[in-house]
Scaffold this motif. Structure first.
Motif, short mmCIF file in Angstrom:
data_model
loop_
_atom_site.label_atom_id
_atom_site.label_comp_id
_atom_site.label_asym_id
_atom_site.label_seq_id
_atom_site.Cartn_x
_atom_site.Cartn_y
_atom_site.Cartn_z
N CYS A 28 0.74 -0.92 -0.04
CA CYS A 28 -0.08 0.02 0.22
C CYS A 28 0.92 1.22 0.03
O CYS A 28 1.76 1.29 0.98
CB CYS A 28 -0.87 -0.12 1.22
SG CYS A 28 -1.85 1.61 1.06
N TRP A 40 -5.93 -7.52 -3.11
CA TRP A 40 -5.91 -5.95 -3.58
C TRP A 40 -6.95 -6.12 -4.53
O TRP A 40 -7.61 -4.98 -4.78
CB TRP A 40 -4.37 -5.70 -3.94
CG TRP A 40 -4.42 -4.36 -4.53
CD1 TRP A 40 -4.14 -4.11 -5.76
CD2 TRP A 40 -4.32 -3.16 -3.76
NE1 TRP A 40 -3.90 -2.65 -5.96
CE2 TRP A 40 -3.85 -2.15 -5.08
CE3 TRP A 40 -4.48 -2.73 -2.65
CZ2 TRP A 40 -3.96 -0.86 -4.62
CZ3 TRP A 40 -4.14 -1.28 -2.22
CH2 TRP A 40 -4.25 -0.26 -3.23
N CYS A 47 -6.71 -0.38 -0.13
CA CYS A 47 -6.33 -1.03 0.98
C CYS A 47 -7.15 -1.38 2.07
O CYS A 47 -8.11 -0.66 2.43
CB CYS A 47 -5.23 -0.23 1.67
SG CYS A 47 -4.38 -0.80 3.00
#
Length: 283
Positions: A28, A40, A47
């Protein structure tokens, strides 16, 4: 062969280095959390720990927002490198590198399709392509999107992401600002809505033109939206600016945009907005 490799090869449940994917994890960009790439992607590039909205390109946006069966429009052809510009690299070489990295012809791509059954033309700027910068190609693509929307008698929806005008095209890039403004006027003359979704970041000449001219202004959470950078403004006016004053939530609080919408809710929100603003179909 070393004894370590002999032991590794003899134990079947230890994956060999050559069999381990290089893109198994995503880090992230906000909190530094390591996330499985599959998680993801399934979370729409958001995130799961800090809710940071990652930057994504046209292909992912089209898949997330449009119904199956959409058609990506061919990128309009424009003259490349009209000024034969060179800084540390030739502009022509930068274009080639951007195309290789993104697989796109330029920073703005349009698609014709529908959102929950409602026809739209959707434009998406790709920040990965030279910072989503606005040059002649982007200007031509914007006009293309508007003209396609008029032809289909459908709204034009654009997701902006840009660092501003493309310096390598000089005044020709700045001329795309009034060009886009005229195109929006034609869209309104046809009785069609223009909807803008501001994503991180939307800055410079794009903000000063078509990014802030929507009938409805939507933004993703914490998106950076502004013209000049905070440090430049502070040095100019010699005052300290409020924390986060160029973020989506601050702009919403001060009336610059209409709503801040999480990515998971964006499709449903756009469907609702389009249903309110799109011209009624003839019986």
């Amino acid at each position: 062969m070393s004894w370590i490799n002999r032991v590794r090869n003899a134990i079947p449940f230890i994956a060999r280095k050559a069999e381990t994917p290089d893109n198994l994890w995503h880090k992230c960009g906000h909190c530094g959390q390591m996330i499985f790439s599959r998680e993801w992607e399934e979370n729409l590039s958001v995130c799961p720990k800090c809710d940071h909205h990652g930057r994504i390109g046209p292909a992912a946006r089209f898949a997330q927002l449009l119904d199956p069966g959409h058609v990506v429009l061919a990128t309009p052809h424009v003259r490349e490198d009209p000024l034969k510009f060179r800084d540390s690299k030739k502009y022509a070489d930068r274009i080639k590198a951007a195309r290789t990295a993104t697989g796109e012809s330029d920073a703005l791509i349009n698609a014709r399709g529908a959102i929950e059954g409602q026809p739209v033309v959707l434009g998406v700027q790709d920040f990965a392509y030279m910072g989503g910068s606005m040059g002649m190609g982007v200007g031509a693509a914007f006009v293309q999107g508007v003209e396609e929307a008029i032809a289909l008698h459908a709204p034009y929806v654009i997701l902006t992401a840009a660092g501003g005008a493309r310096m390598q095209e000089g005044i020709l890039s700045l001329m795309q600002m009034p060009r886009a403004t005229v195109a929006i006027r034609k869209l309104h003359d046809a009785g069609l809505p223009y909807i803008v979704v501001l994503t991180d970041p939307t800055t410079g000449g794009v903000t000063a033109s078509y990014a802030m001219l929507g009938d409805i202004q939507i933004a993703e959470p914490n998106a950076l939206i502004g013209f000049a950078g905070q440090r430049v403004i502070e040095n100019t006016i010699r005052e300290k600016l409020p924390e986060g004053f160029q973020r989506a939530e601050y702009l919403l609080e001060h009336g610059m945009i209409d709503m801040v919408v999480h990515r998971r809710d964006l499709r449903a929100t756009l469907s609702q907005v389009v249903s309110y603003l799109a011209p009624a179909k003839a019986a």
